[in-house]
Motif scaffolding. Structure first.
Motif, short mmCIF file in Angstrom:
data_model
loop_
_atom_site.label_atom_id
_atom_site.label_comp_id
_atom_site.label_asym_id
_atom_site.label_seq_id
_atom_site.Cartn_x
_atom_site.Cartn_y
_atom_site.Cartn_z
N ARG A 1 -0.91 -4.76 7.88
CA ARG A 1 0.37 -3.89 6.47
C ARG A 1 -0.32 -5.57 5.64
O ARG A 1 0.43 -5.12 4.52
CB ARG A 1 2.39 -4.30 7.15
CG ARG A 1 1.91 -3.11 7.88
CD ARG A 1 3.62 -3.70 8.60
NE ARG A 1 4.11 -3.06 7.62
CZ ARG A 1 5.51 -3.15 7.85
NH1 ARG A 1 6.38 -3.63 8.99
NH2 ARG A 1 6.65 -3.46 6.85
N ILE B 1 -4.27 -4.33 3.24
CA ILE B 1 -4.17 -2.72 2.62
C ILE B 1 -4.62 -2.73 1.40
O ILE B 1 -5.39 -2.03 1.29
CB ILE B 1 -2.40 -2.24 3.15
CG1 ILE B 1 -1.60 -1.59 4.11
CG2 ILE B 1 -3.15 -0.56 1.53
CD1 ILE B 1 -0.79 -0.91 4.07
N GLY B 2 -4.13 -3.94 0.48
CA GLY B 2 -4.91 -4.08 -0.63
C GLY B 2 -6.12 -4.04 -0.84
O GLY B 2 -6.79 -3.57 -0.94
N ALA C 1 -8.52 -1.35 0.43
CA ALA C 1 -8.31 -0.67 -0.58
C ALA C 1 -9.69 -0.83 -1.56
O ALA C 1 -10.07 -0.22 -2.32
CB ALA C 1 -6.98 -0.26 -1.15
N THR D 1 -7.38 7.09 -5.42
CA THR D 1 -7.35 5.79 -3.84
C THR D 1 -7.02 4.91 -3.82
O THR D 1 -6.54 4.32 -3.84
CB THR D 1 -9.18 5.90 -3.43
OG1 THR D 1 -8.95 7.87 -2.82
CG2 THR D 1 -8.73 5.41 -1.68
N LEU E 1 -3.46 3.56 -2.22
CA LEU E 1 -3.57 2.62 -1.49
C LEU E 1 -2.73 1.07 -2.33
O LEU E 1 -1.92 0.31 -1.19
CB LEU E 1 -4.71 2.20 -1.12
CG LEU E 1 -5.22 3.03 -0.53
CD1 LEU E 1 -6.77 2.33 0.39
CD2 LEU E 1 -4.45 3.32 1.05
N LEU F 1 1.04 2.39 -1.59
CA LEU F 1 1.76 1.25 -0.45
C LEU F 1 1.55 -0.12 0.69
O LEU F 1 2.38 0.23 1.20
CB LEU F 1 -0.30 2.47 0.84
CG LEU F 1 0.19 2.60 1.71
CD1 LEU F 1 1.83 3.41 2.44
CD2 LEU F 1 -1.03 3.62 2.92
N SER F 2 0.37 -0.65 -0.05
CA SER F 2 0.31 -2.11 -0.09
C SER F 2 2.04 -2.29 -0.01
O SER F 2 2.44 -3.43 0.72
CB SER F 2 -0.73 -2.16 -0.62
OG SER F 2 -0.52 -3.68 -0.12
#
Length: 221
Positions: free
Chosen positions: A146, A149-150, A153, A206, A210, A213-214
């Motif tokens: 978690r 994520i960045g 990406a 993308t 992401l 999401l991050s």
């Protein structure tokens, strides 16, 4: 205006790029996670292997790795990757090279996420009887993923662009088709613009998704 595209399957070339990216990303995530586990392992031999692998691969040009999979593994050692078809073999060898290379960067991203997890959580888990693999799988890695994520990406976007190197061993992806078109057509700038736009379409959504999401899944400390 776009007559120079006639006779060329641009979509198929970009679809090859998408397949290279998606499969390589999955393989790199699996292998990179295992390498990250080795980097933080209490076993010195595993830590040494993980450290040596990351340092060597990250400092080796991707082109060298991709060419080695073709000239070294295929031509010298006869590795066929389960197929005698030249195109299929080239595709699988390119996947192997991308996974080997990208996993080193995935490993470091995940390791940085592991370092964000408070040491006290791991110590508490060990105190109730969990072994190292259980602590990593149940406590540390879910939080680490978690947190990174960045960075992952960024690795994925870099991988998408790195797939152009597969053209060096004859894989018919976007960069290989662009090279062919530039050699055969006069509209060099238009061809470059079309392929640049194609990569923007692949990478920009993308990165935005992401990135969102991050922020959404970020661990609150």
């Amino acid at each position: 205006m776009f007559d120079f595209l006639d006779g060329y399957d641009v979509l198929a070339a970009f679809w090859m790029t998408v397949k290279l990216t998606a499969i390589s990303a999955l393989g790199s995530l699996i292998w990179g996670t295992l390498l990250a586990a080795m980097r933080v392992s209490p076993v010195p031999l595993m830590r040494g292997f993980g450290t040596a692998y990351v340092n060597i691969v990250r400092n080796t040009p991707l082109t060298v790795i991709i060419v080695f999979t073709s000239l070294g593994l295929a031509d010298t050692f006869g590795v066929t990757m389960g197929s005698k078809d030249f195109d299929v073999q080239g595709f699988r060898l390119a996947l192997l090279g991308f996974i080997v290379y990208t996993a080193a960067f995935v490993c470091e991203a995940i390791r940085s996420g592991i370092n964000t997890v408070p040491v006290g959580q791991a110590e508490a888990a060990r105190a109730i009887g969990l072994n190292f693999s259980q602590v990593l799988r149940l406590i540390v890695l879910p939080q680490a993923f978690r947190a990174v994520i960045g960075p992952l990406a960024n690795v994925l976007i870099a991988l998408t662009k790195n797939t152009t190197v597969a053209a060096a061993i004859g894989v018919a992806e976007a960069a290989a088709l662009m090279k062919t078109m530039i050699e055969n057509e006069a509209q060099t700038l238009a061809i470059g613009a079309v392929f640049a736009l194609g990569f923007i379409v692949l990478t920009l959504p993308t990165g935005l998704f992401l990135g969102w999401l991050s922020k959404r899944l970020a661990v609150k400390r």
